[in-house]
Write a protein that holds these residues in place. Sequence first.
Motif, short mmCIF file in Angstrom:
data_model
loop_
_atom_site.label_atom_id
_atom_site.label_comp_id
_atom_site.label_asym_id
_atom_site.label_seq_id
_atom_site.Cartn_x
_atom_site.Cartn_y
_atom_site.Cartn_z
N UNK A 69 0.83 -1.21 0.00
CA UNK A 69 0.00 0.00 0.00
C UNK A 69 0.86 1.25 0.00
N UNK A 70 0.34 2.30 -0.55
CA UNK A 70 1.07 3.56 -0.58
C UNK A 70 0.97 4.22 0.78
N UNK A 71 2.07 4.81 1.21
CA UNK A 71 2.11 5.55 2.46
C UNK A 71 2.60 6.95 2.16
N UNK A 72 2.01 7.93 2.81
CA UNK A 72 2.36 9.30 2.50
C UNK A 72 2.67 10.07 3.77
N UNK A 73 3.17 11.31 3.56
CA UNK A 73 3.37 12.26 4.65
C UNK A 73 4.45 11.84 5.61
N UNK A 74 4.25 12.14 6.89
CA UNK A 74 5.28 11.90 7.90
C UNK A 74 5.53 10.41 8.10
N UNK A 75 4.50 9.60 7.90
CA UNK A 75 4.68 8.17 8.07
C UNK A 75 5.71 7.66 7.09
N UNK A 76 5.61 8.11 5.83
CA UNK A 76 6.58 7.69 4.83
C UNK A 76 7.97 8.19 5.15
N UNK A 77 8.08 9.44 5.62
CA UNK A 77 9.38 10.02 5.91
C UNK A 77 10.11 9.24 6.99
N UNK A 78 9.36 8.77 7.98
CA UNK A 78 10.01 8.05 9.07
C UNK A 78 10.45 6.66 8.64
N UNK A 79 9.83 6.14 7.57
CA UNK A 79 10.16 4.80 7.13
C UNK A 79 11.41 4.76 6.26
N UNK A 83 1.12 1.49 -6.98
CA UNK A 83 1.25 0.60 -5.83
C UNK A 83 0.25 -0.55 -5.91
N UNK A 84 -0.97 -0.23 -6.31
CA UNK A 84 -2.00 -1.28 -6.42
C UNK A 84 -1.68 -2.26 -7.53
N UNK A 85 -1.15 -1.75 -8.64
CA UNK A 85 -0.85 -2.63 -9.77
C UNK A 85 0.36 -3.53 -9.52
N UNK A 86 1.35 -3.01 -8.79
CA UNK A 86 2.60 -3.76 -8.60
C UNK A 86 2.70 -4.45 -7.23
N UNK A 87 1.91 -3.99 -6.25
CA UNK A 87 2.02 -4.52 -4.90
C UNK A 87 3.22 -3.98 -4.15
#
Length: 376
Positions: free
Chosen positions: A1-11, A117-121
């Motif tokens: 799944x796609x993750x955005x914003x601060x959650x993505x930055x911390x990852x 993200x949905x097409x590729x997983x």
Amino acid sequence: MMRTGREGASAFSFSVRKMQPQRAAESEENMGLDLNYEAEVFVNTENLSREDWLSFRRKGIGGSDAAAIMGMSPFCTKRDLYYDKLGIQPVVDEEEDNWVAKEVGHRLEDLVAEIFSRKTGLKVYPVRKMFRHPLYPFMLADVDFFIDFPDGTKGILECKTTNYNCQNKWANDSTPVNYEYQGRHYMAVMNIDRMYFACLYGNNENEFFIRYMERDMDIEEDLIAEEEYFWKENVGKGAEPDYTEKPDLVLESIRKHCGPADKDAEQVKLGRRYLGSIRKYMELKELKAQHDGEAKKLEEKMKEAYAEIVEAMGTSCTAVITDGGTQYVLSYNPSYRTGIDRKGLERLKVQHPDVYDDYVNTTESRRFSVKMKGAA
């Protein structure tokens, strides 16, 4: 799944090194050889204004600049990029013709990433930072999204949008060359070996291109060399790069930075160095006139050939002729143009000056010509 914003930055974790001035001097020795580096964070972009973001971009070369430096941008010349980096504004400051397309592309980045993200997983997420190359600190990267691959490695996702009329640029599994240079620039800065382009060209998830690209060190070395020369020899020394791009792009650049024509300006006396270009122009003009004459003759013969068919069709716009197993479908369609003639325009100006001023604008185009005459 796609993750955005601060959650993505911390990852996504990049180490940040203290930047040292001597790295620029060491860059030539490391070109194409030293891959033991990590991208440096140049600035956090999460809360940057548009003006501040543009200001930081002018401190180096971004991914979207790479194609212009390589002479492959369909939008601007290397000279235009040079002026932009020095903060030199064009004399003719017009609203961009493609501003809507750019805005649509920006607003749909998250959607394009989600479809990918949905097409590729694959998990994709943004990192709201501008990075730079530690060995070539003039190289900057503001990446759309990053990818986590199942093997634990990272990738880059560049999101694009286009329309049906331009989808042929992605035909045969290809990627537009200006986007390719953008991606190779990003891989060089981030020291990442693979990336994807995702492009939405319609209004559903099936009207969608996905293109994969791996790092090519030979191309990357050439790209870095060109970017380094541009940054140090042109921008650094205030030396305008030569025009080498397609003529229409060059002429538009000249128009923007020289300004509109001035009929009262003094005649320019040119040096003999331009004689070669003048003679070449006149030779090509004569050759074109010969071809134009032949084309007009052929066009007349074509009209002679279909005149009796048009008479037989009358007011109908279509016709069909069957010859055995072959069918010829003919069309003679009208075209309409809505406009106002010169007399009507004059009446509008006199009778409704407020409407005239609001809706009538004047555009400028210039025609080049050469006349030979004896010297005085």
